[in-house]
Design an enzyme around this catalytic site. Structure first.
Site, mmCIF file in Angstrom:
data_model
loop_
_atom_site.group_PDB
_atom_site.id
_atom_site.type_symbol
_atom_site.label_atom_id
_atom_site.label_comp_id
_atom_site.label_asym_id
_atom_site.label_seq_id
_atom_site.Cartn_x
_atom_site.Cartn_y
_atom_site.Cartn_z
ATOM 1 N N LEU A 51 83.666 33.314 116.538
ATOM 2 C CA LEU A 51 83.841 34.390 117.514
ATOM 3 C C LEU A 51 82.996 35.576 117.092
ATOM 4 C CD1 LEU A 51 85.316 35.665 119.975
ATOM 5 C CD2 LEU A 51 87.070 36.463 118.361
ATOM 6 N N GLY B 260 81.941 41.946 120.059
ATOM 7 C CA GLY B 260 80.911 42.936 120.331
ATOM 8 C C GLY B 260 79.548 42.289 120.204
ATOM 9 N N GLU C 84 75.809 44.622 131.547
ATOM 10 C CA GLU C 84 74.398 44.318 131.386
ATOM 11 C C GLU C 84 74.156 43.389 130.198
ATOM 12 O OE1 GLU C 84 71.703 45.058 133.336
ATOM 13 O OE2 GLU C 84 73.305 45.631 134.726
ATOM 14 N N THR D 44 81.898 40.820 124.937
ATOM 15 C CA THR D 44 81.345 42.156 125.091
ATOM 16 C C THR D 44 81.996 42.820 126.289
ATOM 17 O OG1 THR D 44 79.330 43.443 125.491
ATOM 18 C CG2 THR D 44 79.437 41.265 126.491
ATOM 19 N N SER E 161 71.560 47.379 115.740
ATOM 20 C CA SER E 161 72.376 47.705 114.572
ATOM 21 C C SER E 161 71.456 47.706 113.356
ATOM 22 C CB SER E 161 73.526 46.700 114.393
ATOM 23 O OG SER E 161 73.027 45.379 114.286
ATOM 24 N N TRP F 291 73.440 41.824 123.038
ATOM 25 C CA TRP F 291 72.574 41.032 123.924
ATOM 26 C C TRP F 291 72.483 39.576 123.472
ATOM 27 C CZ3 TRP F 291 71.209 46.189 122.809
ATOM 28 C CH2 TRP F 291 71.159 47.049 123.913
ATOM 29 N N CYS G 259 70.875 60.886 113.586
ATOM 30 C CA CYS G 259 71.452 59.737 112.878
ATOM 31 C C CYS G 259 70.624 59.372 111.647
ATOM 32 C CB CYS G 259 71.556 58.547 113.823
ATOM 33 S SG CYS G 259 72.813 58.746 115.105
#
Length: 400
Positions: A164, A167, A193, A189, A128, A170, A351
């Site tokens: 909390l 999303g 993976e 999530t 992000s 990793w 992007c």
């Protein structure tokens, strides 16, 4: 095309020179006659598809130069009747987003090989927008600043907080919060993976007792939390489901709780996401305008207590990702193939162009149930960041 210099060699081999002769300069060649028509019918989708399929090639300049020229002339396209019709059609596509479909959409992108993400992300796998104090910051430093900046807005004023992370990716942010504050962190999530890696990282860092990760939709999460954070997930909610998201946020938040939502957005009027990104990269995704977000948050009864707009931070983040990916492009081709590499390159460049030359930005919106849930001024944010401003490398090693 009125600005910049674009030479187009069409599907019949005819040369067309467009623009005013100023930089950037680019020459593109179409490798099939049908592209003369399909590119005109739906350029936002078919340009990316043609590049991905090797039918649109760059003979002078770069893909970045080409898309920069397109972006600088985008306002001219918007004035055409055909573009207006396409926009109205796409704007009505407000996706249905039940839990099963949300899981499939997440798996399409986030369950790709972990080796792919290692080619261009930082060591903490922050996928992000980073936070750049200046353009000379390296990616590791900027991503560490991002976590610290987000944490400063959560009012982490006591050690017994329940947090909390919706999303949770990793696990980098959740592990950072657990280590830095001693709080009890739950991350959710939909990526198999990401969930597996997050749990392993928590054990390796000795934080499994207070940082746990669940393979669960946020809508299935029980209980309440003192703090809620969501980074890069709201883009997957879909316009039709904004009220559901903020309603559930209100249900999950304690009476004196604080939430922070970090999301990509548009700085102008509501619009659909780019169709190439929706089809090939993030199925089911959408990008909000603040007018949509505020209206939905207001209907939920939540109070907006702070908003910050990050303008070019994501453009710089994407520049780093693009440069790293291109250095490691041969390794990506070994994992997948050339077509995948062209698709991924187009995605990263498109992007970056959107954030650098168009109307994309990132917003961080702080919410609470009560107007007095946070202090009167932002001093507590600055104080927290200063108190926790330590080198990134020690934290990265602890979380690995």
């Amino acid at each position: 095309m009125r600005t910049g210099s674009l030479r187009l060699v069409d599907g019949y081999g005819k040369v067309h020179d467009c623009g005013d002769g100023t930089p950037p300069r680019c020459t593109i060649r179409l490798g099939a006659r049908h592209l003369d028509y399909t590119l005109a019918l739906n350029p936002e989708l078919s340009i990316g598809e043609a590049y991905m399929d090797g039918l649109l090639t760059i003979e002078e300049g770069s893909l970045f130069d080409f898309l920069e020229i397109v972006a600088r002339n985008y306002g001219n396209f918007k004035q055409t009747a055909w573009f207006s019709l396409l926009s109205r059609i796409m704007g009505r596509l407000k996706q249905y987003n039940p839990i099963d479909r949300a899981r499939r959409n997440v798996a399409h992108h986030y369950d790709l090989s972990g080796e792919l993400y290692d080619l261009f992300l930082d060591k903490d796998r922050q996928y992000s927008c980073a936070y750049f104090a200046n353009k000379d910051d390296d990616l590791e430093t900027a991503q560490e600043r991002k976590k610290r900046h987000i944490a400063s807005k959560l009012l982490l004023d006591r050690p017994d907080l329940k947090i909390l992370d919706i999303g949770s990716g990793w696990g980098g942010l959740g592990l950072y919060l657990a280590k830095e504050t001693g709080a009890d962190v739950t991350g959710v999530t939909l990526s198999v993976e990401q969930h597996k890696i997050s749990e392993g990282r928590a054990v390796a860092a000795g934080l499994a007792d207070r940082a746990r990760f669940r393979l669960r939709d946020y809508r299935e999460e029980p209980g309440q939390f003192d703090r809620i954070v969501s980074v890069g997930m709201f883009e997957h909610v879909g316009k039709k489901n904004y009220d559901e998201f903020f309603g559930k946020l209100g249900d999950l938040l304690t009476a004196d709780g604080v939430a922070l939502v970090h999301s990509i957005g548009y700085s102008d009027a509501p619009a659909p996401i780019n169709p190439f990104i929706r089809k090939y990269i993030f199925p089911g995704a959408d990008i909000p305008s603040l007018s949509e977000v505020f209206a939905s948050a207001e209907r939920s009864g939540l109070v907006v207590t702070d908003v910050e707009i990050l303008r070019l931070h994501y453009a710089e983040t994407l520049r780093h990702w693009r440069e790293r990916f291109m250095v490691n492009r041969h390794r990506a081709a070994a994992l997948y193939d050339e077509r995948f590499c062209r698709m991924w390159e187009f995605y990263l460049v498109l992007c970056e162009i959107g954030f650098r030359f168009r109307t994309m930005m990132v917003f961080q919106i702080q919410l609470a149930k009560r107007a007095d849930a946070v202090p009167l001024t932002r001093d507590y944010m600055m104080n927290w960041e200063q108190a926790h401003n330590r080198p990134a490398t020690s934290r990265i090693r602890a979380a690995e």
